[in-house]
Write an enzyme that holds these catalytic residues in place. Structure first.
Site, short mmCIF file in Angstrom:
data_model
loop_
_atom_site.label_atom_id
_atom_site.label_comp_id
_atom_site.label_asym_id
_atom_site.label_seq_id
_atom_site.Cartn_x
_atom_site.Cartn_y
_atom_site.Cartn_z
CE1 TYR A 37 -3.17 2.93 0.34
CE2 TYR A 37 -2.88 2.89 2.72
CZ TYR A 37 -3.42 3.47 1.58
OH TYR A 37 -4.22 4.58 1.69
CG ASP A 68 -3.75 2.13 -3.49
OD1 ASP A 68 -3.22 2.71 -4.46
OD2 ASP A 68 -4.50 2.71 -2.68
CG HIS A 125 -9.10 1.74 -4.26
ND1 HIS A 125 -7.90 1.94 -4.90
CD2 HIS A 125 -9.19 2.72 -3.33
CE1 HIS A 125 -7.30 3.00 -4.39
NE2 HIS A 125 -8.07 3.49 -3.43
#
Length: 368
Positions: free
Chosen positions: A190, A230, A351
């Site tokens: 992330y 991500d 998302h």
């Protein structure tokens, strides 16, 4: 007066049975076979490697469980991934206030944290999630954090939690989980948001992250990599719905000193250049773009702005599967599963899930 008692003769049947050498050896043989079978199962699990992957920024795992779990569970049942990589778990690490934290465990030292942990563990104990082992890397608070779910029939050789590959060390805010298998490494990240300003917690933090990512991919090139999560950057114009809008975006009229830092976080020229360098020098391939050459305004973006306000309909592709060039011939599919400005297939998050499927062997290796 003396009393005389006739001694009772011991019954031969009351004697402890003697174990013959042959029966003992039979039992030992059975135990040996059972042990060998268990060892063989462990060996097969270690040698078996995942082929189907899913990554998703849940934007609070607890909220998704409370509000969107039946739909997401059905999605997982249908796609049946071997690995589920989650970002933005937003659950605090174990440890009381002022005490050292354990990023591998969920907090449970208060009534509310125990209740929240129970909600999560119950959800993960139901089908299909009960078929997975889970690893956590958590922040000290309800912020960031990652989770990695791997089917129980597949055992990684090693799991670590930092770009330095140190098992006991976790990245700040729980941003990394790294699993090593026989023939490749799987990295769930992330990435920190670039932010809007030339500050330690903004541009500077992201520059340091990108520098360490480049060092990581160069240092670990001995084994192919599957990097997912991500990544918080849209590499090219094709990866955003409205390039002009994102290029001109600013916060409260602030203009960065360096013009390459101007624009929407994740779409500044400096971020995009650094990401391109990581791909090129690390000999890595963007799996989705490798399979989908053209812009797809309906299904080509993994993040979508709030349906209300100026970001309505503004979308970016910032969730990826990046693979080593050595693996690109094994890519069967890489798909983004959300669509439209109403966030269909996002399961409550901003998302949507992205999936990757690899073949068991590359065509070239089969021919050779």
């Amino acid at each position: 007066m003396k009393r005389f008692f006739q001694p009772v003769e011991k019954d031969a049947s009351s004697k402890k049975p003697t174990i013959s050498a042959s029966s003992s050896s039979v039992k030992e043989s059975e135990i040996t076979k059972e042990t060998a079978a268990v060892d063989e199962e462990k060996k097969e699990a270690t040698e078996k490697e995942p082929l189907k992957f899913l990554t998703w920024n849940a934007n609070s795992f607890l909220l998704r469980i409370k509000n969107n779990w039946p739909e997401f569970s059905k999605f997982i049942e249908n796609h049946d991934p071997d690995v589920i990589a989650i970002q933005e778990v937003r659950m605090p690490a174990a440890g009381s206030k002022g005490a050292p934290k354990n990023p591998r465990e969920l907090k449970d030292d208060t009534k509310s944290s125990r209740e929240e942990k129970l909600v999560i563990m119950r959800a993960l104990s139901t089908p299909p999630f009960k078929n997975y082992n889970v690893w956590w890397s958590l922040s000290d608070m309800k912020y960031a954090g990652t989770a990695l779910l791997i089917k129980k029939c597949i055992q990684p050789k090693k799991v670590s939690f930092s770009l330095d590959e140190t098992g006991s060390k976790h990245e700040p805010d729980g941003r990394v989980i790294l699993a090593e298998f026989e023939s490749f490494r799987l990295l769930n990240t992330y990435a920190p948001n670039n932010g809007w300003k030339e500050e330690e917690s903004s541009f500077q933090r992201r520059r340091k992250w990108d520098k360490r990512m480049l060092e990581f991919v160069l240092r670990t090139c001995d084994k192919p990599l599957v990097w997912c999560g991500d990544i918080n950057v849209s590499h090219q114009d094709i990866d955003v719905s409205h390039p002009e809008f994102f290029s001109a975006a600013m916060l409260n009229g602030y203009v960065p000193p360096n013009k390459e830092d101007c624009g929407q976080p994740g779409f500044t020229l400096s971020e995009r250049k650094r990401f391109g360098t990581i791909l090129k020098e690390g000999k890595l391939v963007d799996a989705y773009r490798y399979m989908h050459k053209d812009k797809d305004m309906q299904c080509g973006f993994s993040w979508s702005g709030n349906p209300i306000g100026k970001y309505r309909g503004k979308r970016m592709r910032i969730d990826y599967f990046i693979v080593s060039e050595k693996l690109k011939d094994r890519i069967l599919a890489c798909e983004i599963h959300g669509q439209g400005i109403e966030l269909e297939g996002f399961y409550g998050s901003d998302h949507c899930p992205v999936t990757l499927e690899l073949s068991d062997e590359s065509p070239n290796s089969i021919e050779n």
